[in-house]
Write a protein that holds these residues in place. Sequence first.
Motif: not given
Length: 226
Positions: A161-163, A168-172
């Motif tokens: 995960s990353w922002s 926002a938080v982005y998932a696969p």
Amino acid sequence: MDTTLRLRDCPDWGYLLREFDLVYRDGSDGGSKAIRSHRKRVRDLLSRTFADNPEVHPRQPDTKPVVAHFGRALDIGQRGVMLGLSQALARVAGQLTWEYGYEKIPRALAQKYAYCEVLGPRGPIVSDQLILGFVLFAPRTTYPQHSHKEIEESYISVAGSWSENDAAVYAPGSLILNRPDHEHRITTADLTPCLLAYAWAGPSDKLTSPGMKLSSSRKARMSEGI
């Protein structure tokens, strides 16, 4: 006798591009016309690539410290929605050329970041119309503020995960679109590496010489290990 390698001679590279095509074809646009347009642009350029059967110029494989996290990132990717892309990437893992893209890079960042291009002006799959590749981050990384002049960029999460810009938080499976000249910063989670697939579309001269630079204030902070 012509001994030039072409895409159809290199199935593993071709299958990797097919997985990129699936991701940009089947993923959601979230109702965004801009993202829908970008996805189509990438697909159209990939279709042209397959039709052209471009040359493949194998590059000297190279590694960077962050590649110690690559195996774990692939393991995570193969457990989730990005299984196909992760598996195709694993097939060419020993042929990847990991690099930084900057003439000078802060010491702290050099330990925690690298990228590999798979389609683009420098190959291994040669194109002057589209760049596709992957960027790998160690856990707890901040990739400093930067932008790309005249280049439209998208990231798709493969693992971790990353922002971006703390918004926002982005998932696969998530996609984020950065329009040309948009300033952005990436941060990653504390315990897992992050692997992102990316696409760059823009004028051929900019793809060939993107002139990557970090914003000066963030660069200074990173050089101090902050």
